[in-house]
Design an enzyme around this catalytic site. Structure first.
Site, PDB file in Angstrom:
ATOM      1  N   TRP A 227      42.156  73.428 -44.865  1.00 48.30           N
ATOM      2  CA  TRP A 227      42.572  74.679 -44.249  1.00 48.30           C
ATOM      3  C   TRP A 227      42.716  74.606 -42.734  1.00 48.30           C
ATOM      4  O   TRP A 227      43.262  75.517 -42.118  1.00 48.30           O
ATOM      5  CB  TRP A 227      41.550  75.777 -44.567  1.00 48.30           C
ATOM      6  CG  TRP A 227      40.124  75.337 -44.392  1.00 48.30           C
ATOM      7  CD1 TRP A 227      39.260  74.959 -45.385  1.00 48.30           C
ATOM      8  CD2 TRP A 227      39.396  75.179 -43.167  1.00 48.30           C
ATOM      9  NE1 TRP A 227      38.045  74.574 -44.860  1.00 48.30           N
ATOM     10  CE2 TRP A 227      38.104  74.702 -43.492  1.00 48.30           C
ATOM     11  CE3 TRP A 227      39.722  75.394 -41.826  1.00 48.30           C
ATOM     12  CZ2 TRP A 227      37.134  74.431 -42.527  1.00 48.30           C
ATOM     13  CZ3 TRP A 227      38.753  75.126 -40.866  1.00 48.30           C
ATOM     14  CH2 TRP A 227      37.473  74.652 -41.215  1.00 48.30           C
ATOM     15  N   ASN A 228      42.228  73.563 -42.078  1.00 47.63           N
ATOM     16  CA  ASN A 228      42.155  73.630 -40.613  1.00 47.63           C
ATOM     17  C   ASN A 228      43.519  73.535 -39.922  1.00 47.63           C
ATOM     18  O   ASN A 228      43.730  74.108 -38.868  1.00 47.63           O
ATOM     19  CB  ASN A 228      41.178  72.588 -40.058  1.00 47.63           C
ATOM     20  CG  ASN A 228      41.538  71.169 -40.455  1.00 47.63           C
ATOM     21  OD1 ASN A 228      42.193  70.929 -41.481  1.00 47.63           O
ATOM     22  ND2 ASN A 228      41.097  70.207 -39.669  1.00 47.63           N
TER      23      ASN A 228
ATOM     24  N   LYS B  30      47.754  70.631 -54.010  1.00 49.69           N
ATOM     25  CA  LYS B  30      46.603  71.538 -54.124  1.00 49.69           C
ATOM     26  C   LYS B  30      46.094  71.834 -52.716  1.00 49.69           C
ATOM     27  O   LYS B  30      45.575  70.951 -52.033  1.00 49.69           O
ATOM     28  CB  LYS B  30      45.484  70.900 -54.944  1.00 49.69           C
ATOM     29  CG  LYS B  30      44.266  71.829 -55.144  1.00 49.69           C
ATOM     30  CD  LYS B  30      43.064  71.281 -54.412  1.00 49.69           C
ATOM     31  CE  LYS B  30      41.786  72.056 -54.703  1.00 49.69           C
ATOM     32  NZ  LYS B  30      41.698  73.353 -54.010  1.00 49.69           N
ATOM     33  N   HIS B  31      46.266  73.061 -52.280  1.00 50.14           N
ATOM     34  CA  HIS B  31      45.815  73.438 -50.948  1.00 50.14           C
ATOM     35  C   HIS B  31      44.400  74.016 -51.035  1.00 50.14           C
ATOM     36  O   HIS B  31      43.835  74.194 -52.121  1.00 50.14           O
ATOM     37  CB  HIS B  31      46.774  74.450 -50.326  1.00 50.14           C
ATOM     38  CG  HIS B  31      47.009  74.219 -48.870  1.00 50.14           C
ATOM     39  ND1 HIS B  31      45.973  73.980 -47.982  1.00 50.14           N
ATOM     40  CD2 HIS B  31      48.151  74.180 -48.124  1.00 50.14           C
ATOM     41  CE1 HIS B  31      46.459  73.810 -46.778  1.00 50.14           C
ATOM     42  NE2 HIS B  31      47.777  73.925 -46.821  1.00 50.14           N
ATOM     43  N   SER B  32      43.825  74.285 -49.867  1.00 52.38           N
ATOM     44  CA  SER B  32      42.486  74.851 -49.809  1.00 52.38           C
ATOM     45  C   SER B  32      42.495  76.294 -50.310  1.00 52.38           C
ATOM     46  O   SER B  32      43.490  77.007 -50.180  1.00 52.38           O
ATOM     47  CB  SER B  32      41.971  74.804 -48.370  1.00 52.38           C
ATOM     48  OG  SER B  32      40.625  75.204 -48.304  1.00 52.38           O
TER      49      SER B  32
ATOM     50  N   GLY C  41      39.972  65.669 -46.074  1.00 51.47           N
ATOM     51  CA  GLY C  41      38.835  66.546 -46.298  1.00 51.47           C
ATOM     52  C   GLY C  41      37.518  65.857 -46.017  1.00 51.47           C
ATOM     53  O   GLY C  41      37.442  64.922 -45.212  1.00 51.47           O
ATOM     54  N   SER C  42      36.480  66.289 -46.689  1.00 54.82           N
ATOM     55  CA  SER C  42      35.134  65.802 -46.447  1.00 54.82           C
ATOM     56  C   SER C  42      34.887  64.466 -47.139  1.00 54.82           C
ATOM     57  O   SER C  42      35.634  64.057 -48.034  1.00 54.82           O
ATOM     58  CB  SER C  42      34.117  66.821 -46.954  1.00 54.82           C
ATOM     59  OG  SER C  42      34.184  66.902 -48.377  1.00 54.82           O
TER      60      SER C  42
ATOM     61  N   GLU D 114      41.888  60.672 -45.602  1.00 54.80           N
ATOM     62  CA  GLU D 114      41.623  60.975 -44.200  1.00 54.80           C
ATOM     63  C   GLU D 114      40.433  61.914 -44.192  1.00 54.80           C
ATOM     64  O   GLU D 114      40.542  63.068 -44.591  1.00 54.80           O
ATOM     65  CB  GLU D 114      42.849  61.607 -43.546  1.00 54.80           C
ATOM     66  CG  GLU D 114      42.793  61.596 -42.023  1.00 54.80           C
ATOM     67  CD  GLU D 114      42.035  62.779 -41.442  1.00 54.80           C
ATOM     68  OE1 GLU D 114      40.849  62.606 -41.060  1.00 54.80           O
ATOM     69  OE2 GLU D 114      42.611  63.861 -41.379  1.00 54.80           O
ATOM     70  N   LEU D 115      39.277  61.388 -43.745  1.00 60.10           N
ATOM     71  CA  LEU D 115      38.027  62.130 -43.893  1.00 60.10           C
ATOM     72  C   LEU D 115      37.504  62.585 -42.527  1.00 60.10           C
ATOM     73  O   LEU D 115      38.279  62.955 -41.667  1.00 60.10           O
ATOM     74  CB  LEU D 115      37.022  61.264 -44.654  1.00 60.10           C
ATOM     75  CG  LEU D 115      37.559  60.678 -45.978  1.00 60.10           C
ATOM     76  CD1 LEU D 115      36.529  59.794 -46.642  1.00 60.10           C
ATOM     77  CD2 LEU D 115      38.014  61.782 -46.920  1.00 60.10           C
TER      78      LEU D 115
ATOM     79  N   CYS E  94      39.249  67.003 -37.450  1.00 66.52           N
ATOM     80  CA  CYS E  94      38.578  65.730 -37.716  1.00 66.52           C
ATOM     81  C   CYS E  94      38.649  64.807 -36.510  1.00 66.52           C
ATOM     82  O   CYS E  94      37.716  64.066 -36.222  1.00 66.52           O
ATOM     83  CB  CYS E  94      39.213  65.047 -38.928  1.00 66.52           C
ATOM     84  SG  CYS E  94      39.119  65.999 -40.451  1.00 66.52           S
TER      85      CYS E  94
END
Length: 495
Positions: free
Chosen positions: A145-146, A169-171, A221-222, A243-244, A277
């Site tokens: 979402w950022n 698939k989005h947030s 994401g995380s 990409e974390l 990030c």
């Protein structure tokens, strides 16, 4: 931590994607998840679309991408308003994101012919060899979402150009932004099924990645989400790009322009309310200028006053949710309880809101959570170092390796530090930025693979080699060449 993408923790109710205005806490609109049967239908549509899209001319693909860029420019205010509504991005920054997205679509429109061109190899054996760049099939994207538009564009644009198809698939907290992306691409002329939005659960993500028709998956994401997706991808031999998180070092040497460095440090930490990030998070300052730099840095950060994100004058809005502010506050309070010094801020602006004061901590030690964990919000940590070796050791003492910045007037020192940093990106006298032609990605627990530029274009490409042996005539004996380096020739000539 980086934005969560596949967990259900942000959802107010299971099975629901929700627009909640973080500035007010108001629930604006909800959207249901699709069924398992609906997901299977999406994959079927994606595969069918791939069979035709992969054969379309480059001119047709370029036209779609160019039109997508134009629509983003034409509707910049309208598209930006959704970012402000759904995740609190200040209006000016939201419009900046839309502009960046337009440049990404245009970049791949301008370069797809170059990137798809055959590459002729110099080979040791007889004949000629050509490497062709081809698509591989339907892909799944899992995005946070950022930066709701930008994160998608850097995955979607190169793959649309290449000839792949996408299920996205989005947030859960930016469903209207997700739908807007699909609508823009459809209006730009993208055929049905080439890009499909999917309101699905984490379990359904796993099902999609495991489906044999899906040939790749990209997640931003995380670490937790990345590990879960990589596990499913590994079991099913599905190519993945991750990409974390990041805990990027910002190194200030004693010969740096401190005014420039302090202003850049505040911008690097507070843009997008610190929810990036690749944002600067750990500020490493040489001892001789530590006190002066910290004073300037605190003054710069203090000038970023949280405000109404719909105002074009606001530089910092709320975090994406009240729960995000709570998580950041827990990390900050943990450090304070163990003796960290509060140089600025250190708490929310008001009760349980999503707003958090710009915060800077000193005196952080390895036993504190903020030493190892990513600060995903408007809070940073400042450290003092003596020598270049000390700076490099401290910078690399992190599980992450995404981006980094070095501020110095000495190019030799800058190059020495840059060569020693364990990160995917290094910026000299600048904060980390993004551009369509610059590859983006990290090492260590920041993930693997690259996005943007030629490198991003090739992540989900089949680099197919075509080999043409010399043409033989019946007047010549079929004999082995004097060079035995090419076993394929040897096998064919021996029958």
């Amino acid at each position: 931590m980086a934005p969560r993408t596949t967990t259900e923790e942000e959802a107010p109710a299971m099975g629901v994607y929700t627009t909640t205005n973080p500035a007010t806490g108001e629930t604006v609109k909800t959207f249901p998840e699709i069924s398992d049967a609906g997901l299977r239908e999406l994959i079927t549509r994606s595969e069918a679309a791939y069979r035709s899209w992969r054969t379309t001319s480059l001119d047709q693909r370029r036209a779609v991408l160019t039109r997508a860029a134009e629509i983003h420019r034409e509707r910049a205010e309208e598209l930006a308003a959704l970012l402000t509504l759904e995740m609190g991005k200040p209006a000016a920054q939201a419009q900046g994101e839309v502009g960046l997205v337009a440049s990404i679509y245009q970049y791949y429109a301008d370069h797809v012919q170059e990137f798809m061109a055959d590459e002729h190899l110099e080979i040791s054996g007889p004949g000629t060899a050509v490497v062709r760049t081809e698509p591989i099939g339907p892909l799944v994207g899992i995005m946070p979402w950022n930066y709701p538009y930008y994160q998608v564009a850097r995955f979607a644009a190169p793959n649309i150009a290449l000839g792949n198809t996408i299920i996205l698939k989005h947030s859960r907290n930016c469903p209207q932004s997700a739908l807007a992306i699909e609508q823009v691409l459809t209006e730009a002329g993208l055929p049905d099924g080439v890009y499909l939005n999917a309101f699905i659960s984490s379990a359904q993500v796993a099902d999609a990645v495991a489906d044999p028709r899906v040939q790749g998956v990209s997640l931003t994401g995380s670490e937790k989400a990345g590990a879960a997706v990589a596990e499913v991808a590994g079991r099913n031999l599905t190519k993945c790009v991750l990409e974390l998180g990041g805990s990027d070092p910002f190194i200030v040497l004693d010969d740096a322009d401190l005014d420039t460095a302090a202003a850049a440090a505040a911008t690097g930490r507070l843009t997008n309310a610190g929810q990036a990030c690749s944002a600067s998070k750990r500020f490493l300052v040489q001892a001789g200028v530590y006190e002066e730099f910290v004073r300037k840095f605190v003054d710069q950060m203090a000038s970023w006053t949280p405000g109404d994100p719909t105002s074009t004058d606001t530089k910092i809005g709320p975090l994406s949710s009240a729960s995000a502010a709570e998580e950041l506050d827990e990390l900050v309070k943990d450090a304070i309880s163990q003796g960290a010094e509060v140089l600025l801020g250190g708490c929310r602006t008001d009760g349980d809101s999503a707003y958090y004061r710009p915060t800077l901590l000193g005196g952080v030690t390895p036993g504190m959570r903020v030493y190892r964990e990513e600060l995903f919000g408007p809070a940073g940590v400042v450290y003092r170092f003596e020598t270049l070796e000390d700076a490099i050791e401290l910078a690399n003492d992190s599980p992450y390796g995404l981006s980094s910045s070095v501020f110095t007037e000495d190019d030799e020192k800058a190059q020495q530090i840059a060569a020693s940093l364990e990160t995917g990106m290094v910026w000299i006298n600048s904060t980390s930025k993004s551009a369509a032609d610059l590859p983006f990605g990290g090492v260590k627990r920041s993930g693997f693979g690259r996005e943007l530029g030629r490198f991003g274009f090739n992540e989900f490409a089949n680099k197919k080699i075509q080999v043409y042996p010399p043409i033989m005539t019946t007047s010549l004996p079929v004999t082995e060449p004097s060079s035995m380096s090419w076993c394929a020739w040897t096998m064919s000539s021996k029958g």
